[in-house]
Design an enzyme around this catalytic site. Structure first.
Site, PDB file in Angstrom:
ATOM      1  N   THR A 136      21.238 150.677  53.299  1.00 11.81           N
ATOM      2  CA  THR A 136      20.530 149.667  52.503  1.00 11.81           C
ATOM      3  C   THR A 136      21.278 149.202  51.254  1.00 11.81           C
ATOM      4  OG1 THR A 136      19.210 151.488  51.580  1.00 11.81           O
ATOM      5  CG2 THR A 136      18.203 150.182  53.336  1.00 11.81           C
ATOM      6  N   GLN A 167      31.107 136.563  72.773  1.00 14.97           N
ATOM      7  CA  GLN A 167      31.322 137.951  72.355  1.00 14.97           C
ATOM      8  C   GLN A 167      30.697 138.189  70.981  1.00 14.97           C
ATOM      9  OE1 GLN A 167      35.667 138.451  72.489  1.00 14.97           O
ATOM     10  NE2 GLN A 167      35.344 140.059  73.999  1.00 14.97           N
ATOM     11  N   HIS A 226      26.520 140.535  68.354  1.00 14.20           N
ATOM     12  CA  HIS A 226      26.111 141.177  67.103  1.00 14.20           C
ATOM     13  C   HIS A 226      24.876 140.433  66.602  1.00 14.20           C
ATOM     14  CE1 HIS A 226      29.852 143.562  66.815  1.00 14.20           C
ATOM     15  NE2 HIS A 226      30.348 142.546  67.498  1.00 14.20           N
ATOM     16  N   TYR A 228      26.586 124.448  66.214  1.00 16.10           N
ATOM     17  CA  TYR A 228      26.727 123.021  66.551  1.00 16.10           C
ATOM     18  C   TYR A 228      26.073 122.784  67.911  1.00 16.10           C
ATOM     19  CZ  TYR A 228      29.322 118.600  67.314  1.00 16.10           C
ATOM     20  OH  TYR A 228      29.687 117.298  67.546  1.00 16.10           O
ATOM     21  N   ALA A 237      25.469 120.850  71.293  1.00 11.31           N
ATOM     22  CA  ALA A 237      25.972 119.867  72.247  1.00 11.31           C
ATOM     23  C   ALA A 237      24.837 119.127  72.938  1.00 11.31           C
ATOM     24  CB  ALA A 237      26.860 120.542  73.279  1.00 11.31           C
ATOM     25  N   ASP A 288      24.550 140.362  56.208  1.00 12.09           N
ATOM     26  CA  ASP A 288      24.681 141.266  55.068  1.00 12.09           C
ATOM     27  C   ASP A 288      25.893 142.168  55.268  1.00 12.09           C
ATOM     28  OD1 ASP A 288      23.902 143.979  56.180  1.00 12.09           O
ATOM     29  OD2 ASP A 288      22.035 142.919  56.613  1.00 12.09           O
ATOM     30  N   LEU A 289      26.327 142.801  54.186  1.00  8.10           N
ATOM     31  CA  LEU A 289      27.586 143.542  54.213  1.00  8.10           C
ATOM     32  C   LEU A 289      27.529 144.757  55.137  1.00  8.10           C
ATOM     33  CD1 LEU A 289      30.454 143.793  53.073  1.00  8.10           C
ATOM     34  CD2 LEU A 289      29.505 145.104  51.159  1.00  8.10           C
ATOM     35  N   ARG A 345      35.416 144.736  65.856  1.00 10.76           N
ATOM     36  CA  ARG A 345      36.223 143.568  66.219  1.00 10.76           C
ATOM     37  C   ARG A 345      37.582 143.521  65.530  1.00 10.76           C
ATOM     38  NH1 ARG A 345      33.876 142.511  70.941  1.00 10.76           N
ATOM     39  NH2 ARG A 345      31.648 142.066  70.720  1.00 10.76           N
TER      40      ARG A 345
END
Length: 302
Positions: A89, A109, A113, A121, A123, A212-213, A223
């Protein structure tokens, strides 16, 4: 990198009109605001906004721990403690909003998350540009023989040239048909929401991504790892450089305890202890599977 003239105009206007604020700012992140960092052949990452800094993490933690903590630890030490013991937290008090341009297959991919806010955007309403990710020759690799999710040796010569030509020609042919289906010249034209399904997965899309961090660190741990797919890893690495400037103490702790650390299973830890006692440990005596042992041996450089 392809920033549209309209986007560049917005960026220039925003950077030319800084405003004073009473809220906490991070000097390291201020230099990144609005600047687009190129990634891959047409992609980019740019910081749109952020909230908090290292002090915000410490402040949130001390609300929980009480006033006495400040006398016992400096800020960096407390942040390392929080990271080491998997607290979450306090790191959630910082947030980052990014504008990202990326190939659709990378986006699929990335979207796994599910702990961020995303607006992509559309389409359905707009026509996508004729921009495709075409790998550099050194990224054209065969299927790995030991990892079903990875790459093996780099393709060479005629085979590499043929693959590149197919990627380019297939992408452009699909886009030609996309344009033809949308055409209003003497015909009704297919709805954009239907015509888009003919486009390849290497076409570029864009989104705003706010996280958030704590959850950003989880994304980066997976990743930015050397085993992650190259095309998403380069985005993660670009973000890592921004986060290191934004929250240097938190990023240093993350780098130490997550990026450059390793996790051992109970059997792996037992094997290390036995080795330290001078025992010879093999895959058979370790109780690990062949795959586990292979990873353990690579980690321990056996």
């Amino acid at each position: 990198m392809s920033i549209t003239p309209e986007q560049q105009s917005e960026i220039d206007a925003a950077r030319a009109a800084p405003s004073r604020t009473l809220r906490a700012t991070a000097p390291g992140m201020e230099q990144h605001l609005y600047k687009a960092v190129p990634v891959l052949d047409h992609g980019f990452v740019r910081v749109v906004d952020y909230m908090g800094d290292d002090a915000a993490i410490v402040q949130a933690a001390r609300v929980s721990y009480g006033q006495g903590t400040k006398k016992a630890r400096d800020d960096a030490g407390l942040i390392r403690y929080l990271m080491r013991h998997w607290h979450s937290t306090p790191f959630e008090m910082c947030e980052l909003k990014l504008h990202v341009k990326l190939p659709v297959f990378v986006a699929r991919q990335w979207i796994r998350h599910r702990t961020a806010n995303v607006n992509e955007y559309s389409a359905r309403y707009s026509i996508l540009d004729r921009e495709f990710y075409i790998p550099a020759p050194e990224q054209l690799a065969a299927q790995s023989t030991v990892n079903n999710q990875g790459r093996g040796a780099v393709l060479e010569g005629a085979e590499a040239a043929q693959v590149l030509e197919m990627l380019k020609s297939d992408a452009n042919r699909s886009y030609d048909h996309y344009e033809a289906m949308l055409s209003q010249d003497g015909q009704q034209g297919l709805a954009r929401e239907l015509a888009r399904m003919n486009l390849p997965a290497n076409i570029y899309t864009q989104w705003y991504w706010k996280v958030d961090l704590h959850n950003l660190f989880h994304f980066l741990r997976l990743r930015a790892d050397a085993h992650a797919q190259y095309e998403i890893r380069v985005y993660a690495e670009a973000i890592c450089a921004m986060v290191a400037d934004w929250v240097p103490a938190a990023y240093a702790a993350f780098e130490d305890y997550r990026l450059e650390a390793a996790q051992l299973s109970g059997r792996g830890l037992d094997a290390v202890r036995r080795m330290l006692r001078g025992e010879e440990v093999t895959q058979e005596s370790s109780g690990m599977s062949k795959g586990e042992w292979r990873e353990f041996a690579a980690l321990m450089q056996l």
